[in-house]
Write a protein that holds these residues in place. Structure first.
Motif, PDB file in Angstrom:
ATOM      1  N   VAL A 156      48.436  42.417  40.275  1.00  0.00           N
ATOM      2  CA  VAL A 156      46.996  42.425  40.028  1.00  0.00           C
ATOM      3  C   VAL A 156      46.320  43.175  41.171  1.00  0.00           C
ATOM      4  O   VAL A 156      46.533  42.854  42.344  1.00  0.00           O
ATOM      5  N   ARG A 157      45.549  44.177  40.805  1.00  0.00           N
ATOM      6  CA  ARG A 157      44.797  44.943  41.800  1.00  0.00           C
ATOM      7  C   ARG A 157      43.451  44.269  42.032  1.00  0.00           C
ATOM      8  O   ARG A 157      42.746  43.912  41.086  1.00  0.00           O
ATOM      9  N   SER A 158      43.081  44.116  43.289  1.00  0.00           N
ATOM     10  CA  SER A 158      41.843  43.439  43.628  1.00  0.00           C
ATOM     11  C   SER A 158      40.639  44.283  43.232  1.00  0.00           C
ATOM     12  O   SER A 158      40.502  45.437  43.633  1.00  0.00           O
ATOM     13  N   SER A 159      39.756  43.695  42.420  1.00  0.00           N
ATOM     14  CA  SER A 159      38.518  44.343  42.002  1.00  0.00           C
ATOM     15  C   SER A 159      37.625  43.271  41.402  1.00  0.00           C
ATOM     16  O   SER A 159      38.063  42.152  41.105  1.00  0.00           O
ATOM     17  N   ALA A 160      36.373  43.617  41.187  1.00  0.00           N
ATOM     18  CA  ALA A 160      35.455  42.668  40.551  1.00  0.00           C
ATOM     19  C   ALA A 160      35.926  42.325  39.147  1.00  0.00           C
ATOM     20  O   ALA A 160      35.795  41.179  38.691  1.00  0.00           O
ATOM     21  N   SER A 161      36.515  43.297  38.450  1.00  0.00           N
ATOM     22  CA  SER A 161      36.983  43.065  37.079  1.00  0.00           C
ATOM     23  C   SER A 161      38.131  42.063  37.046  1.00  0.00           C
ATOM     24  O   SER A 161      38.156  41.175  36.180  1.00  0.00           O
ATOM     25  N   THR A 162      39.081  42.199  37.969  1.00  0.00           N
ATOM     26  CA  THR A 162      40.235  41.292  37.937  1.00  0.00           C
ATOM     27  C   THR A 162      39.839  39.887  38.390  1.00  0.00           C
ATOM     28  O   THR A 162      40.406  38.899  37.917  1.00  0.00           O
ATOM     29  N   VAL A 163      38.863  39.772  39.287  1.00  0.00           N
ATOM     30  CA  VAL A 163      38.367  38.447  39.650  1.00  0.00           C
ATOM     31  C   VAL A 163      37.710  37.792  38.437  1.00  0.00           C
ATOM     32  O   VAL A 163      37.927  36.604  38.156  1.00  0.00           O
ATOM     33  N   ARG A 164      36.941  38.569  37.676  1.00  0.00           N
ATOM     34  CA  ARG A 164      36.333  38.022  36.452  1.00  0.00           C
ATOM     35  C   ARG A 164      37.404  37.640  35.434  1.00  0.00           C
ATOM     36  O   ARG A 164      37.255  36.646  34.709  1.00  0.00           O
ATOM     37  N   PHE A 165      38.493  38.415  35.392  1.00  0.00           N
ATOM     38  CA  PHE A 165      39.585  38.066  34.480  1.00  0.00           C
ATOM     39  C   PHE A 165      40.165  36.701  34.848  1.00  0.00           C
ATOM     40  O   PHE A 165      40.418  35.867  33.975  1.00  0.00           O
ATOM     41  N   TYR A 166      40.375  36.461  36.144  1.00  0.00           N
ATOM     42  CA  TYR A 166      40.904  35.173  36.571  1.00  0.00           C
ATOM     43  C   TYR A 166      39.922  34.040  36.290  1.00  0.00           C
ATOM     44  O   TYR A 166      40.324  32.929  35.935  1.00  0.00           O
ATOM     45  N   GLU A 167      38.653  34.294  36.458  1.00  0.00           N
ATOM     46  CA  GLU A 167      37.662  33.274  36.134  1.00  0.00           C
ATOM     47  C   GLU A 167      37.701  32.942  34.640  1.00  0.00           C
ATOM     48  O   GLU A 167      37.617  31.767  34.249  1.00  0.00           O
ATOM     49  N   HIS A 168      37.839  33.968  33.816  1.00  0.00           N
ATOM     50  CA  HIS A 168      37.962  33.755  32.364  1.00  0.00           C
ATOM     51  C   HIS A 168      39.252  33.001  32.043  1.00  0.00           C
ATOM     52  O   HIS A 168      39.269  32.100  31.185  1.00  0.00           O
ATOM     53  N   TRP A 169      40.322  33.327  32.726  1.00  0.00           N
ATOM     54  CA  TRP A 169      41.619  32.683  32.540  1.00  0.00           C
ATOM     55  C   TRP A 169      41.514  31.200  32.887  1.00  0.00           C
ATOM     56  O   TRP A 169      41.954  30.332  32.124  1.00  0.00           O
ATOM     57  N   GLN A 170      40.931  30.912  34.051  1.00  0.00           N
ATOM     58  CA  GLN A 170      40.795  29.524  34.490  1.00  0.00           C
ATOM     59  C   GLN A 170      39.887  28.717  33.550  1.00  0.00           C
ATOM     60  O   GLN A 170      40.208  27.586  33.188  1.00  0.00           O
ATOM     61  N   SER A 171      38.773  29.286  33.161  1.00  0.00           N
ATOM     62  CA  SER A 171      37.840  28.550  32.298  1.00  0.00           C
ATOM     63  C   SER A 171      38.406  28.316  30.903  1.00  0.00           C
ATOM     64  O   SER A 171      38.042  27.345  30.236  1.00  0.00           O
ATOM     65  N   SER A 172      39.336  29.175  30.473  1.00  0.00           N
ATOM     66  CA  SER A 172      39.940  29.016  29.146  1.00  0.00           C
ATOM     67  C   SER A 172      40.915  27.855  29.090  1.00  0.00           C
ATOM     68  O   SER A 172      41.311  27.434  27.990  1.00  0.00           O
TER      69      SER A 172
END
Length: 406
Positions: A290-306
Motif C-alpha cells: 500500500v502506497r501512502s496517500s490520502a486515497s489509501t488512508v480513505r480506503f482503510y477508513e472505508h475498510w474499517q467502517s465496513s
C-alpha cells in the motif's frame, strides 16, 4: 606581712585554677554527651546513606507499552545492608555531614543484577517510538517491509528464523532485511525479535493475549487481524508506504520490480484468475503493498467502517466484499492483485523457480504442517541455486505433494 598576704593570694589563685582543670577533666571522662544529642553516626544510620549505584534500571512507563521510558521506582536495599555501609563509613571518618544534607540525598538503589525478574516483567530492550523506527527502517522513498509475529511464531527454529533465512539465500534479497520492521504482538515475541533483528516494535493491546497460536477464526484471531489492519492504517497516516508480509512467507527475489510505479493497493491471491484488476481474484492479505496517500488512508477508513456490515468476519473477507461491490468514487484508490506465478503459495503456485518471488504457506492448517513444507521449499530453493551456479539448467521444481503443498 606584705609577703604573707601575697603568698595567700597566689595560693588561692592556684587552687582556683586546679579546681577548674579538675572539673573539665572529669566532664570529659564521664558518660559522654546527653542522650538528647546522639552522635552524628547515629543520625546517618537512621536517615540512610546517600549513595546511588550506577546500575539504575530503566523500564517503560507502563510495563513496556511503547511510551517513553522512565526511571523505575527505587528499590531500597535491606536495612542490614544500609547499617553495614553506614558503620563502615563512620569507622573510616566519612560518615559525617549534617542531617539536612543526608535527608536531601537519595536512598540506595539495588543493582539490576539483584532485582529478580518475573515472567510478567517487560522486555529488557526499551520500546522505541514508532515514527523513529519507521524513519530508520525505511527506504529512501519512505517504504518499509513489515511483518507481524507472536510468541508461537517467533520461537527459536520456528517461522521467524525460517523467514529471515530465506532473505539470506534469495537472489538480491539480503539487503531488504535492513528495511524490515517486525511487529511483535506480545512481550515474549518482542524479546525474541530483539535477539535476532534490529527493528522491532511491540504492538500492545490491553486486555488481550496474542502469544499463543491463533487458530483461524477462533479465540482472539479475529480481533488480532482487525487490530493489525488498523496498525497498517497508522503506518500510512505517518506518511510511510509499506509492503506487509506474513511471517510464513519465504522470500526468494525482490518483489518491487513487479509493482507498477502508480500502484496503490496491491494484494496477493490464493487463486489468481489471470487479470490483476479483476475482483474475481481470491484475495489473501498475507502479502499486501500500500502506497501512502490520502486515497489509501480513505480506503482503510472505508475498510474499517465496513466491518460493522459483516459482523464476525475477518478483514480479508470484508476486503473481498468491498472490492466486489466497487470502491466508492470518493475514496479514489485502485486495487490490484498479484500473479501466483510469481507470488505463489500452497494453494496455487508457479512451478518455474526462475520466476518465483515468494512462497506462502497458505491453504494449510497447523504450525507443524506449515513448517514442515516451508523447510522443504527452502531446501528445494537451495538445491535449485546450487544447480544454477554449477551451470545445470535442467528443469527443477518443488517437491510435491507435501503435507499441504500440492
Amino acid at each position: 606581712m606584705t609577703k604573707s598576704a601575697t603568698s595567700l593570694l597566689l595560693g588561692a589563685a592556684l587552687a582556683t585554677v586546679f579546681f577548674l582543670l579538675y572539673t573539665s577533666v572529669c566532664r570529659d571522662l564521664g558518660d559522654g554527651p546527653p542522650k538528647s544529642s546522639p552522635p552524628r553516626w547515629a543520625h546517618a544510620q537512621e536517615q540512610g546513606t546517600a549513595t546511588v549505584t550506577p546500575a539504575t534500571r530503566v523500564v517503560d512507563a507502563e510495563q513496556g507499552t511503547g511510551r517513553p521510558g522512565r526511571q523505575e521506582e527505587e528499590v531500597v536495599a535491606p536495612r542490614e545492608e544500609k547499617q553495614t555501609k553506614d558503620e563502615a563509613a563512620s569507622r573510616s571518618g566519612h560518615g559525617g555531614g549534617s542531617v539536612e544534607q543526608q535527608q536531601n540525598q537519595r536512598r540506595i538503589v539495588m543493582p539490576t543484577s539483584q532485582q529478580k525478574e518475573t515472567p510478567s516483567s517487560p522486555p529488557q530492550r526499551q520500546q522505541q517510538d514508532l515514527g523513529e523506527l519507521l524513519r530508520r527502517a525505511a527506504t529512501p522513498d519512505k517504504t518499509v517491509l513489515m511483518t507481524a509475529i507472536n510468541e508461537a511464531w517467533a520461537a527459536p527454529g520456528s517461522f521467524l528464523d525460517l523467514f529471515l533465512e530465506s532473505f539470506r539465500h534469495g537472489e538480491g534479497t539480503e539487503h531488504l532485511v535492513r528495511h524490515l520492521l517486525v511487529v511483535a504482538m506480545d512481550g515474549r515475541a518482542f524479546e525474541r525479535c530483539n535477539a535476532v533483528h534490529q527493528f522491532c516494535y511491540w504492538f500492545r493491546v490491553d486486555g488481550m493475549d496474542f502469544a499463543a497460536e491463533q487458530s483461524y477464526m477462533k479465540g482472539d484471531y479475529l480481533e488480532m487481524m482487525w487490530r493489525r489492519n488498523r496498525f497498517q492504517q497508522t503506518i500510512l497516516e505517518l506518511g510511510f508506504s509499506f509492503l506487509f508480509t506474513d511471517v510464513d512467507i519465504l522470500w526468494f527475489r525482490s518483489p518491487f520490480p513487479h509493482l507498477s510505479p502508480d500502484a496503490q493497493v496491491v494484494m496477493s491471491s490464493d487463486f489468481f484468475v489471470g487479470d490483476p484488476t479483476s475482483p474475481g481474484n481470491y484475495p489473501n492479505g498475507g502479502l499486501l503493498y500500500v502506497r501512502s496517500s490520502a486515497s489509501t488512508v480513505r480506503f482503510y477508513e472505508h475498510w474499517q467502517s465496513s466491518r460493522a456490515r459483516f459482523p464476525g468476519k475477518h478483514e480479508q473477507f470484508v476486503f473481498d466484499r468491498i472490492v466486489k461491490e466497487g470502491v466508492p468514487p470518493h475514496v479514489g484508490a485502485t486495487v490490484r492483485f498479484l500473479d501466483t506465478g510469481h507470488f505463489g503459495g500452497f494453494c496455487q503456485h508457479g512451478k518455474d523457480l526462475g520466476r518465483v518471488v515468494t512462497m506462502h504457506a497458505n491453504c494449510c492448517v497447523g504450525l507443524h504442517n506449515k513448517l514442515f513444507d516451508l523447510r522443504n521449499v527452502l531446501d528445494d530453493w537451495k538445491t535449485y541455486k546450487e544447480r544454477v551456479d554449477a551451470g545445470n539448467m535442467d528443469y527443477f521444481s518443488w517437491r510435491v505433494p507435501g503435507r499441504c503443498i500440492h
